[in-house]
Enzyme design. Structure first.
Site, mmCIF file in Angstrom:
data_model
loop_
_atom_site.group_PDB
_atom_site.id
_atom_site.type_symbol
_atom_site.label_atom_id
_atom_site.label_comp_id
_atom_site.label_asym_id
_atom_site.label_seq_id
_atom_site.Cartn_x
_atom_site.Cartn_y
_atom_site.Cartn_z
ATOM 1 N N HIS A 56 0.842 -1.198 0.000
ATOM 2 C CA HIS A 56 0.000 0.000 0.000
ATOM 3 C C HIS A 56 0.874 1.244 0.000
ATOM 4 C CE1 HIS A 56 -4.100 -1.547 0.777
ATOM 5 N NE2 HIS A 56 -3.418 -2.586 1.186
ATOM 6 N N ALA A 108 -8.865 -6.983 -2.267
ATOM 7 C CA ALA A 108 -8.437 -8.373 -2.378
ATOM 8 C C ALA A 108 -9.278 -9.144 -1.376
ATOM 9 C CB ALA A 108 -6.966 -8.481 -2.018
HETATM 10 N N1 HPA Z 1 -9.698 -13.503 4.377
HETATM 11 C C1 HPA Z 1 -9.779 -12.210 4.703
HETATM 12 N N2 HPA Z 1 -9.243 -11.236 3.972
HETATM 13 C C2 HPA Z 1 -8.610 -11.588 2.846
HETATM 14 C C3 HPA Z 1 -8.495 -12.923 2.432
HETATM 15 C C4 HPA Z 1 -9.070 -13.942 3.248
HETATM 16 O O1 HPA Z 1 -9.012 -15.143 2.957
HETATM 17 N N3 HPA Z 1 -7.806 -12.924 1.270
HETATM 18 C C5 HPA Z 1 -7.530 -11.628 0.988
HETATM 19 N N4 HPA Z 1 -8.013 -10.815 1.938
#
Ligand code: HPA
Length: 266
Positions: A56, A108
């Site tokens: 970030h 993500a």
């Molecule tokens: N869990 C929570 N946050 C996330 C995950 C996950 O599996 N993958 C990317 N961010």
């Protein structure tokens, strides 16, 4: 504070008035490189706090993307870093007062579905906030928004349709589903995963919902996309790591970048 943020945004970008805010998720910063006639401004120049997480940055990138005037946030305020949810509300208030009309939120996320593998893109059509956190906790200013805002249509129907159409026209596979917000920073236990799936979630992640709740409160239109970086621990065999999240985000980011560019050209 909010007035200071607005003043600083105006000072930083001058005559350029962006209308769409794009919040870039973990490992999804590359979209910002496509912005034309960029003006890059570090967060501290606006008065925003520091960010301390790999993958970030901490800057705003204003310019043209597709046919639209955009403001990209490269670097996000996660609650797991200790940023208060109310800061997210103040920040959104500042963007709204500054002239932002629409938000494209990206993140993500982990998939809870067998058919949605790493690298997939999921449009968030709804969310579940079981975190106990909410950016709107506190005294309400009725001039800004209602005490009890409606969240039944948090994700704008027309923008969703436009995103769906864009994906179809460009042969980009677009999943749709419900995003489950957890504060983090730990990844989920197997029991949590089972619970979230039973509750109706398709993906899980540690961001976006505070921004979306705030944006809806201030009357901004929202569309949101997750890049799936992993499947939940009960589907995939290996444990999860932040490095893996960033790696898979890179693959999905290419598709995401294409989708957002085409969306903005419409
Ligand atoms: N869990 C929570 N946050 C996330 C995950 C996950 O599996 N993958 C990317 N961010």
């Amino acid at each position: 504070m909010i007035e200071t943020y607005v003043e600083n945004l105006k000072k930083a970008f001058g005559d350029f008035q962006p209308e769409i805010l794009i919040i870039l998720g973990s490992g999804l910063g590359s979209i910002a490189q496509k912005v034309e006639n960029k003006i890059i401004v570090p967060y501290n120049q606006i008065g925003f706090p520091k960010i301390n997480i790999v993958g970030h940055r901490a800057e705003l990138i204003a310019g043209t993307l597709g046919k639209k005037k955009v403001l990209c946030m490269s670097g996000r305020y996660h609650l797991y870093e200790g940023h208060p949810a109310t800061f997210v509300k103040d920040m959104m208030s500042a963007y709204q007062k500054y002239g932002i009309k629409e938000v494209i939120a990206t993140n993500a996320a982990g998939s809870l579905r067998k058919d949605m593998a790493a690298g997939a893109i999921m449009m968030i059509t709804d969310h579940i906030n079981f975190s106990g956190q909410n950016p709107l906790i506190g005294v309400n200013n009725d001039k800004e928004g209602p005490r009890f805002p409606d969240m039944s249509q948090a994700y704008d129907k027309a923008l969703q349709q436009k995103m769906r159409q864009t994906a179809k026209e460009n042969n980009i596979m677009l999943f749709e589903g419900t995003y489950f917000f957890v504060v983090g920073p730990n990844f989920e236990t197997k029991a949590e995963i089972k619970a979230f799936r039973t509750l109706g979630a398709d993906a899980v992640g540690m961001s976006t919902v505070p921004e979306v709740i705030s944006a809806v409160y201030f009357g901004l239109k929202v569309v949101a996309l997750s890049v799936i970086t992993n499947q939940s621990a009960d589907i995939q065999k290996t444990g999860l790591s932040h490095e893996e999240t960033l790696f898979e985000a890179k693959q999905g980011a290419v598709d995401l970048q294409g989708l957002i560019l085409k969306y903005l050209e419409k």
